[in-house]
Design an enzyme around this catalytic site. Structure first.
Site, short mmCIF file in Angstrom:
data_model
loop_
_atom_site.label_atom_id
_atom_site.label_comp_id
_atom_site.label_asym_id
_atom_site.label_seq_id
_atom_site.Cartn_x
_atom_site.Cartn_y
_atom_site.Cartn_z
N LYS A 198 0.86 -1.18 0.00
CA LYS A 198 0.00 0.00 0.00
C LYS A 198 0.89 1.23 0.00
O LYS A 198 1.47 1.61 1.01
CB LYS A 198 -0.92 0.02 1.23
CG LYS A 198 -1.95 1.14 1.13
CD LYS A 198 -2.10 1.84 2.45
CE LYS A 198 -2.18 3.32 2.49
NZ LYS A 198 -2.11 4.19 1.39
N GLU A 218 9.84 2.01 10.45
CA GLU A 218 10.85 3.02 10.08
C GLU A 218 10.15 4.37 10.17
O GLU A 218 9.38 4.74 9.29
CB GLU A 218 11.36 2.78 8.66
CG GLU A 218 12.10 1.47 8.47
CD GLU A 218 13.55 1.52 8.97
OE1 GLU A 218 14.04 2.62 9.29
OE2 GLU A 218 14.16 0.45 9.06
N CYS A 253 13.43 11.67 6.17
CA CYS A 253 13.38 11.29 7.59
C CYS A 253 14.67 11.61 8.32
O CYS A 253 14.69 11.73 9.53
CB CYS A 253 13.03 9.82 7.72
SG CYS A 253 14.00 8.79 6.62
N GLU A 299 9.12 16.50 14.73
CA GLU A 299 9.71 16.37 13.39
C GLU A 299 9.07 17.42 12.48
O GLU A 299 7.86 17.38 12.25
CB GLU A 299 9.43 14.97 12.84
CG GLU A 299 9.95 14.79 11.43
CD GLU A 299 9.64 13.42 10.84
OE1 GLU A 299 8.52 12.92 11.05
OE2 GLU A 299 10.51 12.88 10.14
P1 NAP Z 1 2.21 8.73 7.05
O1 NAP Z 1 1.18 9.76 7.00
O2 NAP Z 1 2.44 8.01 8.33
O3 NAP Z 1 1.87 7.69 5.89
C1 NAP Z 1 2.68 6.59 5.61
C2 NAP Z 1 1.82 5.49 5.02
O4 NAP Z 1 0.93 5.02 6.03
C3 NAP Z 1 0.94 5.96 3.87
O5 NAP Z 1 0.86 4.93 2.91
C4 NAP Z 1 -0.38 6.19 4.56
O6 NAP Z 1 -1.48 6.13 3.69
C5 NAP Z 1 -0.39 5.02 5.51
N1 NAP Z 1 -1.36 5.13 6.60
C6 NAP Z 1 -1.98 6.24 7.08
N2 NAP Z 1 -2.83 5.90 8.10
C7 NAP Z 1 -2.71 4.55 8.26
C8 NAP Z 1 -3.31 3.61 9.13
N3 NAP Z 1 -4.20 3.96 10.07
N4 NAP Z 1 -2.96 2.31 9.02
C9 NAP Z 1 -2.06 1.92 8.09
N5 NAP Z 1 -1.47 2.78 7.22
C10 NAP Z 1 -1.79 4.07 7.31
O7 NAP Z 1 3.64 9.30 6.60
P2 NAP Z 1 3.99 10.22 5.35
O8 NAP Z 1 3.50 11.60 5.61
O9 NAP Z 1 3.61 9.55 4.07
O10 NAP Z 1 5.58 10.18 5.42
C11 NAP Z 1 6.32 10.98 6.25
C12 NAP Z 1 6.79 10.26 7.49
O11 NAP Z 1 7.53 9.10 7.13
C13 NAP Z 1 7.75 11.11 8.30
O12 NAP Z 1 7.49 10.95 9.66
C14 NAP Z 1 9.11 10.53 7.94
O13 NAP Z 1 10.12 10.77 8.86
C15 NAP Z 1 8.77 9.09 7.83
N6 NAP Z 1 9.80 8.39 7.07
C16 NAP Z 1 10.64 7.52 7.73
C17 NAP Z 1 11.64 6.88 7.02
C18 NAP Z 1 12.57 5.92 7.70
O14 NAP Z 1 13.19 5.13 7.00
N7 NAP Z 1 12.70 5.94 9.01
C19 NAP Z 1 11.79 7.11 5.66
C20 NAP Z 1 10.92 8.00 5.03
C21 NAP Z 1 9.92 8.63 5.74
P3 NAP Z 1 -2.13 7.48 3.09
O15 NAP Z 1 -1.08 8.13 2.28
O16 NAP Z 1 -3.26 6.96 2.31
O17 NAP Z 1 -2.54 8.31 4.29
#
Ligand code: NAP
Length: 473
Positions: free
Chosen positions: A174, A247, A281, A375
């Site tokens: 997903k 992650e 991130c 963050e």
């Molecule tokens: P996000 O809002 O948490 O979304 C990540 C994924 O989770 C998306 O596919 C999202 O779908 C899905 N999601 C949302 N609600 C969910 C739920 N209740 N159950 C299961 N999945 C759900 O994060 P983002 O804004 O896309 O990305 C930014 C974040 O990712 C930042 O915090 C960044 O630091 C972190 N990140 C971490 C790493 C690492 O390797 N540590 C790397 C890159 C990014 P939708 O898009 O449909 O909402």
């Protein structure tokens, strides 16, 4: 363009579609399928069927499929980069770099597929274990659900799908709602490369709707998630006994000691702070500079950041483009205002034009300001000073996050001290915290997550160790 679901090796219609727009100019790019919960169950059915096929596939075949995927991406490198730039507003230069890293990630996965091996166990080391030959094997887990964020839409998919396939698992993926197209593209490449139907399924739709099925269905053996801490926590709490890799985010810090060649390192530091609009991130968010060089550092930093070209992600020379959503621009601006209200000095940027937030630099933000302790995930950094190196380490550790930290110093003692005392998943000496190559172990401590990626390490977490013991007469 209409983007359907990808289930069991076929494009599948669904009832609802959602318009996908380019974050920079608001133009519609595609209508993207919004999977219903029964669509997601259908994808898990397909993956469960294919799990048996994958588990019996020879390692060299899995390796060949992954290598072929890397080759197909290489052939269409420019098309892939443009797709990433359009759906995520990542500047083209950075999007090309992401595609190149994606090719490396699948190449590493291909190589890793050939060396998944166990070990022999000297059973007679324990009284009662005599007369036995024993060894371990690493078996695939079965169906893995992979949930990915918007900021590296191709390479973070590769960090999940690559090791999962290398280890002989099947996957339901997903991708983030804002960046589905690059994920569907990868599914096409896998099909062309000969992956059996059902071994990789892609479902798009709201995180909650799709994600909850992917987290709770008993046939899923592992959830591998990259994204925000809030969603990671929700997944962890709902995954039951499934394996979970998280992650998550960070507020990464860089320490700059006296004696550092500031002219030399400045372009790299500025890149680490503002690349992909700070939506990385391990983007540099907090900088701690020795007071003896702080004035010079700040002047050089502002000068270098001022050279960044802000604009359309599809322009060749753009460095900084639109953030992923208008809401995120507003959030970042309110955090900047809060810090300024609490005494921080705004020395660059702070203003926005539609979804583009200008590179922003603050001085001396308070540790309890959101800009420090949360963050920010935006092109915003703040610079603070220290006099004792140990104090800088303490300040870096005063965070709920711990993904990576960077330290510039010429003093070997201090370098080793930082390596020992920084509580993070990775310490980068004489490098920015934003450094990553795709085979190194990568992951965080504290709220930055649990588990490690980097193909070999992800394969470990996507296999089950089985012991086989033969009793000899
Ligand atoms: P996000 O809002 O948490 O979304 C990540 C994924 O989770 C998306 O596919 C999202 O779908 C899905 N999601 C949302 N609600 C969910 C739920 N209740 N159950 C299961 N999945 C759900 O994060 P983002 O804004 O896309 O990305 C930014 C974040 O990712 C930042 O915090 C960044 O630091 C972190 N990140 C971490 C790493 C690492 O390797 N540590 C790397 C890159 C990014 P939708 O898009 O449909 O909402």
């Amino acid at each position: 363009m209409k983007q359907m679901l990808w289930i069991n090796g076929e494009k599948i219609e669904t009832e609802r579609y959602r318009p996908l727009t380019n974050p920079f100019n608001g133009e519609k790019i595609a209508d993207v399928a919004e999977a219903s919960q029964s669509d997601v169950v259908r994808a898990i059915d397909a993956a469960a069927g294919a799990a048996r096929v994958m588990a019996s596939m020879d390692a060299h075949k899995r390796a060949d499929i992954l290598r072929k995927v890397a080759e197909l991406i290489q052939e269409e490198r420019e098309e892939c980069a443009r797709l990433i730039a359009e759906e995520s507003s990542k500047p083209l230069k950075a999007a090309r770099a992401e595609v190149d890293r994606t090719i490396m990630t699948y190449t590493f996965a291909s190589e890793e597929a050939r060396r998944i091996q166990g070990e022999t166990i000297p059973m007679d080391a324990a009284p009662g274990g005599e007369g036995r030959v024993a060894y371990t094997v690493k078996e695939p887990l079965g169906v893995i659900s992979a949930i990915t964020p918007f900021n590296f839409p191709m390479n973070l998919v590769a960090h999940k799908v690559g090791p999962a396939i290398a280890a002989g698992n099947s996957v339901v993926l997903k991708p983030a709602s804002q960046t589905p197209l690059s994920a569907y593209k990868i599914a096409e490449y896998f099909q062309k490369a000969g992956l059996p139907a059902g071994a990789l399924n892609v479902v798009t739709g709201s995180g909650k709707n799709v994600g909850d099925v992917l987290t709770s269905d008993d046939r899923i053996k592992k959830v591998t998630f990259t994204g925000s801490p809030a969603v990671g926590k929700h997944i962890r709490e709902n995954a039951g006994l499934k394996r979970v890799t998280l992650e998550l985010g960070s507020n990464s810090a860089l320490i700059v000691d006296e004696g550092t060649d500031l002219q030399k390192v400045m372009p790299r530091i500025v890149t680490g702070a503002f690349s992909n609009q700070g939506q990385v991130c391990i983007s540099i968010q907090r900088i701690f500079v020795h007071e003896a060089v702080a004035e010079e550092f700040t002047a050089l930093f502002i000068e270098e950041a001022g050279k960044l070209k802000v604009g359309n992600p599809l322009d060749e020379d753009t460095d900084v483009a639109a953030m992923i959503s208008a809401g995120d621009v507003e959030r970042a601006k309110s955090w900047i205002q809060e810090a300024v209200g609490n005494g921080a000095e705004l020395v660059l940027g702070g203003e926005s034009d539609q979804q583009v937030l200008k590179p922003t630099v603050l001085l001396n933000a308070h540790p309890s300001d959101k800009i420090s302790c949360e963050e920010v995930f935006a092109p915003v950094v703040h610079i603070n000073t220290f006099s004792k190196f140990e104090d800088a380490i303490t300040r870096v550790n005063e965070s709920q996050f711990g993904l990576q930290a960077g330290v510039y110093t010429n003093d070997l003692q201090k370098a080793f001290k930082a390596a020992r005392d920084l509580h993070v998943g990775g310490v980068m000496i004489n490098e920015i915290p934003t450094f990553r190559v795709d085979h190194m172990p990568y992951g965080g401590v504290k709220m930055s997550g649990t588990g490690r990626e980097g193909i070999k390490y992800a394969v470990e977490e996507m296999t089950e160790l089985k012991l086989v013991s033969f009793k000899l007469d």
